[in-house]
Design a protein around this motif. Sequence first.
Motif, PDB file in Angstrom:
ATOM      1  N   TYR A 103     -33.700   3.974   7.947  1.00 46.63           N
ATOM      2  CA  TYR A 103     -33.527   3.038   9.061  1.00 46.63           C
ATOM      3  C   TYR A 103     -34.374   1.769   8.887  1.00 46.63           C
ATOM      4  O   TYR A 103     -34.891   1.229   9.854  1.00 46.63           O
ATOM      5  CB  TYR A 103     -33.872   3.723  10.381  1.00 46.63           C
ATOM      6  N   SER A 104     -34.491   1.283   7.671  1.00 42.15           N
ATOM      7  CA  SER A 104     -35.243   0.058   7.420  1.00 42.15           C
ATOM      8  C   SER A 104     -34.362  -1.079   6.915  1.00 42.15           C
ATOM      9  O   SER A 104     -34.866  -2.108   6.478  1.00 42.15           O
ATOM     10  CB  SER A 104     -36.365   0.326   6.411  1.00 42.15           C
ATOM     11  N   GLY A 105     -33.061  -0.886   6.966  1.00 44.73           N
ATOM     12  CA  GLY A 105     -32.166  -1.964   6.573  1.00 44.73           C
ATOM     13  C   GLY A 105     -32.072  -3.027   7.651  1.00 44.73           C
ATOM     14  O   GLY A 105     -32.663  -2.912   8.729  1.00 44.73           O
ATOM     15  N   ARG A 106     -31.363  -4.086   7.362  1.00 42.45           N
ATOM     16  CA  ARG A 106     -31.090  -5.133   8.336  1.00 42.45           C
ATOM     17  C   ARG A 106     -29.572  -5.275   8.491  1.00 42.45           C
ATOM     18  O   ARG A 106     -28.837  -5.216   7.491  1.00 42.45           O
ATOM     19  CB  ARG A 106     -31.660  -6.471   7.883  1.00 42.45           C
ATOM     20  N   LEU A 128     -37.779 -12.288   3.964  1.00 40.00           N
ATOM     21  CA  LEU A 128     -37.872 -10.854   4.203  1.00 40.00           C
ATOM     22  C   LEU A 128     -37.355 -10.446   5.576  1.00 40.00           C
ATOM     23  O   LEU A 128     -37.002  -9.295   5.796  1.00 40.00           O
ATOM     24  CB  LEU A 128     -39.300 -10.364   3.993  1.00 40.00           C
ATOM     25  N   GLY A 129     -37.297 -11.377   6.534  1.00 38.88           N
ATOM     26  CA  GLY A 129     -36.820 -11.025   7.861  1.00 38.88           C
ATOM     27  C   GLY A 129     -35.382 -10.564   7.889  1.00 38.88           C
ATOM     28  O   GLY A 129     -35.009  -9.743   8.722  1.00 38.88           O
ATOM     29  N   VAL A 130     -34.543 -11.080   6.989  1.00 41.54           N
ATOM     30  CA  VAL A 130     -33.128 -10.701   6.962  1.00 41.54           C
ATOM     31  C   VAL A 130     -32.753  -9.974   5.675  1.00 41.54           C
ATOM     32  O   VAL A 130     -31.632  -9.503   5.533  1.00 41.54           O
ATOM     33  CB  VAL A 130     -32.229 -11.949   7.128  1.00 41.54           C
ATOM     34  N   MET A 131     -33.683  -9.868   4.761  1.00 39.46           N
ATOM     35  CA  MET A 131     -33.415  -9.261   3.462  1.00 39.46           C
ATOM     36  C   MET A 131     -33.255  -7.742   3.575  1.00 39.46           C
ATOM     37  O   MET A 131     -33.912  -7.097   4.386  1.00 39.46           O
ATOM     38  CB  MET A 131     -34.576  -9.591   2.517  1.00 39.46           C
ATOM     39  N   TYR A 158     -44.396 -18.798   8.907  1.00 41.99           N
ATOM     40  CA  TYR A 158     -44.601 -19.779   9.984  1.00 41.99           C
ATOM     41  C   TYR A 158     -43.631 -19.517  11.135  1.00 41.99           C
ATOM     42  O   TYR A 158     -44.031 -19.429  12.295  1.00 41.99           O
ATOM     43  CB  TYR A 158     -44.406 -21.198   9.458  1.00 41.99           C
ATOM     44  N   ILE A 159     -42.350 -19.392  10.813  1.00 40.65           N
ATOM     45  CA  ILE A 159     -41.331 -19.211  11.849  1.00 40.65           C
ATOM     46  C   ILE A 159     -41.616 -17.957  12.670  1.00 40.65           C
ATOM     47  O   ILE A 159     -41.509 -17.951  13.899  1.00 40.65           O
ATOM     48  CB  ILE A 159     -39.931 -19.123  11.217  1.00 40.65           C
ATOM     49  N   ALA A 160     -41.984 -16.871  11.999  1.00 37.43           N
ATOM     50  CA  ALA A 160     -42.194 -15.602  12.693  1.00 37.43           C
ATOM     51  C   ALA A 160     -43.481 -15.585  13.500  1.00 37.43           C
ATOM     52  O   ALA A 160     -43.572 -14.898  14.517  1.00 37.43           O
ATOM     53  CB  ALA A 160     -42.209 -14.455  11.677  1.00 37.43           C
ATOM     54  N   LEU A 214     -36.557  -6.835  22.352  1.00 41.80           N
ATOM     55  CA  LEU A 214     -35.711  -5.918  21.583  1.00 41.80           C
ATOM     56  C   LEU A 214     -36.082  -5.892  20.106  1.00 41.80           C
ATOM     57  O   LEU A 214     -35.304  -5.405  19.273  1.00 41.80           O
ATOM     58  CB  LEU A 214     -34.233  -6.309  21.746  1.00 41.80           C
ATOM     59  N   GLY A 215     -37.269  -6.368  19.781  1.00 43.48           N
ATOM     60  CA  GLY A 215     -37.694  -6.361  18.392  1.00 43.48           C
ATOM     61  C   GLY A 215     -36.711  -7.106  17.510  1.00 43.48           C
ATOM     62  O   GLY A 215     -35.999  -8.013  17.940  1.00 43.48           O
ATOM     63  N   VAL A 216     -36.671  -6.722  16.255  1.00 45.44           N
ATOM     64  CA  VAL A 216     -35.685  -7.238  15.312  1.00 45.44           C
ATOM     65  C   VAL A 216     -34.830  -6.052  14.887  1.00 45.44           C
ATOM     66  O   VAL A 216     -35.364  -5.031  14.445  1.00 45.44           O
ATOM     67  CB  VAL A 216     -36.361  -7.882  14.081  1.00 45.44           C
TER      68      VAL A 216
END
Length: 529
Positions: free
Chosen positions: A96-99, A115-118, A298-300, A367-369
């Motif tokens: 359960y670590s996929g995106r 890495l946020g969407v990878m 930076y964005i995160a 809701l987290g990511v």
Amino acid sequence: MLDSSTILTLVVVVLVVHYVLADRYPRPQNLPPGPRPLPILGNAHQMPLEYAEETFAKWSSQYGDVVFVKVFHRPVLILNSARAVRELMEKRSMKYSGRPPSVLLSELSGWGDVLGVMQMGERLRKQRRWLHSVLFAEGALDKFRAVQRTEVNVLLVSLLRKPDDYAAHLHRLTASLMMESIYGHTVASDEDEYLHYAEAALKGTTEVASPGAAIVDILPFLRHIPSWMPGAGFKREAAEVKVSIEEAHVRPYEMVERAMAAGDDKPSLVRNLIDECAGRGNLAEERRDIMSAGAVSYIAGVDTTKTVLLNFILCAVLFPEAYSKAQEEMGRVVGTARLPDLNDRDTLPYLESFLLEVYRWHCPVPLGVPHAASEDDEFRGWYIPKGCMVIPNLWLLTLDEELYPEPESFRPERFLGLSAEDAERLDPRNIVFGHGRRICPGRRFADVSIWLAVANIVAAFDVRKAQDADGKDITPPLAFVPGSVSHPRPFKCSIAARNVAMELLADLNPCAVYGARPYQLPFFDEVLT
């Protein structure tokens, strides 16, 4: 050219044909419970665009802590309890670590290599190791203490001179801290070139990823429609934002390379990675990934950190008794001859509890990511299909009555006097920073920065309700902006320097770390030298 009604008809026909024929996920009888879906739409008509966490909480009382819905063809699993989140996202983190694939962010906007969407893999693990080594490892954080101290000093001076602009000051603090830690760049003005690149990317990403635009992630074939077509505004907006995102990747990185060539040795995430990769002889191959690691950090980091600090100010206004207790402890332990520093943290248990309650009281990322299941699975006898989007309702977890009795009340005392086991179990930071292999790699840097700002505001300022023209208190409403990051709506308050802190504030000199370079205080005409 086709008229708009013909185009709409064609789109509807394509939708029907595509998703009747391409429905890859049959609905076995043993799927988790959830609201009844409609043909083709699934539960799309029941998914709210705003404050979805509240709707999911209502579903929990009807269907339980694990709720299954389908948005068109996409299966979605909503987790409404800490137990369910731990069992799937931590104990089964391998699965359960996929995106969920995001056409909007990965293909159209230019965030595909962060890495946020990878998806899970060696490239993602490498970037997480990079961020962990600089923004989480205990010894690595020490090198940022002087910068954190200096930026908090700037915050204090700014609050002293323009207290009504507290929200802008907090944003400037978090933005400056991230630019310093990631790129070793000092933000000396609101007109800073590199701050502009990062802020443009942040603003553009937030706007283009609105719930309405995200329909392309549910119906991926929409990415092929022409950008001139009615309803394709998301494509035009994404193309514009992509330019800003590319600049946020490239320009700050190139600035670090120029600074290094000129002999600048300020520590930063990007500098460390350039040195490491150059030492191994593979900098050319890793250059893009280093850019991506910097940009996404930076964005995160900026918006979430600022949100926690805004929540703190709101709690100080709404719960004056708790704030006064934090000030009393500060005066008794630290005294009035100096401002608090990180070495004081372990000696201020009530302040620590106050901050923990701020984290818990309103979850900054409700809701987290979303995660995704990388393979078919069985959970409590239910079937979880591969590719299923998994959404943890972090907002509801922080309001769990079993964990936090009277969750609507602001009670820092709930965290005092706990055993080490209970303190770990109830720590809201174990909720709000994410779970499993996707937990925020910069959480320790963020938490330290937040604590330092909070402690110094407590020591230096009285934060109270503002008053109207008749001298009556103005109570801020409990109103929060909907979205992936939820901060309080703008509110008025009174921030006034305490008498015991006036001399300390007068002696602050944020330029101490910057040497002879002048520092342009935000929103002021004068230059601090």
